[in-house]
Scaffold this motif. Structure first.
Motif, PDB file in Angstrom:
ATOM      1  N   GLY A  58      21.754  32.746 -50.988  1.00 40.41           N
ATOM      2  CA  GLY A  58      21.030  32.636 -52.236  1.00 40.41           C
ATOM      3  C   GLY A  58      19.567  32.307 -52.040  1.00 40.41           C
ATOM      4  N   SER A  59      18.884  32.100 -53.168  1.00 42.99           N
ATOM      5  CA  SER A  59      17.448  31.832 -53.126  1.00 42.99           C
ATOM      6  C   SER A  59      17.072  30.822 -54.198  1.00 42.99           C
ATOM      7  N   ALA A  60      15.925  30.182 -53.997  1.00 48.90           N
ATOM      8  CA  ALA A  60      15.368  29.245 -54.976  1.00 48.90           C
ATOM      9  C   ALA A  60      13.855  29.297 -54.844  1.00 48.90           C
ATOM     10  N   THR A  61      13.176  29.538 -55.953  1.00 47.40           N
ATOM     11  CA  THR A  61      11.713  29.614 -55.930  1.00 47.40           C
ATOM     12  C   THR A  61      11.132  28.766 -57.053  1.00 47.40           C
ATOM     13  N   LEU A  62      10.034  28.118 -56.758  1.00 48.67           N
ATOM     14  CA  LEU A  62       9.240  27.412 -57.760  1.00 48.67           C
ATOM     15  C   LEU A  62       7.914  28.151 -57.836  1.00 48.67           C
ATOM     16  N   ASP A  63       7.727  28.898 -58.927  1.00 52.93           N
ATOM     17  CA  ASP A  63       6.571  29.792 -59.047  1.00 52.93           C
ATOM     18  C   ASP A  63       6.528  30.707 -57.820  1.00 52.93           C
ATOM     19  N   HIS A  64       5.497  30.618 -56.987  1.00 56.72           N
ATOM     20  CA  HIS A  64       5.369  31.516 -55.834  1.00 56.72           C
ATOM     21  C   HIS A  64       5.937  30.913 -54.549  1.00 56.72           C
TER      22      HIS A  64
END
Length: 294
Positions: A58-64
């Motif tokens: 999976g993935s997790a991003t905060l803005d960029h």
């Protein structure tokens, strides 16, 4: 406005426990409640977002920022108050925050002194700044914890089980502080205490066995149950019969006897009384897998 996007996040521990099972969420500025029983996977999710453990998929991003692959970058804009906020012995609140500010890269003495004073004032501890933190009450320690989480103007603040063990007065002070903080950043409040979410959050998710079993607003979830929740005090010896015959949402002891809440499309008669649902009814209906929809 910041956006936290979590997509299909999964984590299985070496003992075989699947702590995160394809968790997908999208959060923006404000207070977000993550509700679930102990062992639901809340702390595993918080620790993963705080870069304290890795995910399998999976993935997790905060803005960029890619949280999983850019841990150093996310830590610069992250505030974290863990479930157990330890403090150094024989150190004052001012010294503790000053030390933590240095660790977060604030090296200018004048700037750091001004920041520490501002944070102590914000959490209403400036008058106690020269007192040893180890002598603080639970609520005061949690306020120090929030102060340290605010160092560096974070975009994301993670607060894990913050009110466990606090008395009602301390809990209310903590609610007010969190609500103030949550106006300008993303605050994730992870808790098993339903009142925490009901008091503070306009958006929430319920987690159980590593899965998200509900995401939306607390009020919408309550509205789904409106007109369909009934309660009755039953004899303890008859509880098993009621469990077989009704869709039990929850039961708790009142005056030595079980008070049961049941879900029913029609009035179940037999001494049941219709009641207005609350978030506790939502919580138990979701984690007990009743699959209730409006």
């Amino acid at each position: 406005m910041s956006t936290l996007t979590i997509c299909n996040l999964s984590k299985t521990y070496p003992n075989g426990v699947k702590a995160l099972d394809n968790v997908t969420l999208k959060l923006e500025n404000g207070m977000f409640g993550l509700l679930g029983p102990n062992g639901a996977g809340k702390s595993s999710l918080m620790r993963t977002l705080a870069t304290l453990q890795e995910a399998d998929l999976g993935s997790a991003t905060l803005d960029h920022i890619d949280i999983l692959n850019q841990p150093a970058d996310i830590r610069k804009v992250l505030g974290y108050l863990p479930q157990e906020f330890g403090v150094y012995p024989n150190i004052t609140a001012e010294q503790l925050l000053n030390h933590l500010a240095i660790l977060k890269g604030i090296v200018n003495n004048s700037q750091r002194k001004t920041l520490v004073a501002h944070l102590l004032d914000k959490v209403n501890l400036y008058q106690k700044r020269n007192k040893s933190v180890k002598g603080f009450s639970g609520g005061m320690k949690q306020r120090v914890g929030i102060a340290q989480a605010l160092i560096g103007n974070p975009k994301l603040i993670i607060v894990d089980e913050p009110t466990a063990g606090l008395d009602p007065g301390e809990r209310n002070r903590f609610y007010n502080l969190l609500a103030d903080v949550g106006k300008e950043v993303i605050v994730i409040l992870s808790t098993h205490i339903v009142d925490d979410v009901q008091e503070l959050c306009t958006k929430m998710a319920i987690m159980n066995y590593g899965k998200i079993v509900y995401q939306g607003s607390p009020q919408n979830a309550i509205n789904e149950l409106k007109g369909k929740v009934y309660q009755k005090v039953v004899h303890r010896d008859n509880l098993e019969d009621y469990i077989k015959d009704h869709r039990i949402i929850s039961n708790k002891m009142v005056g030595g006897q079980p008070l049961i809440h049941v879900f029913s499309e029609e009035h179940p008669k037999n001494g049941f009384k219709q009641v207005n649902p609350n978030l506790e009814d939502v919580f138990f209906s979701k984690i007990n897998s009743l699959n209730i929809t409006s």
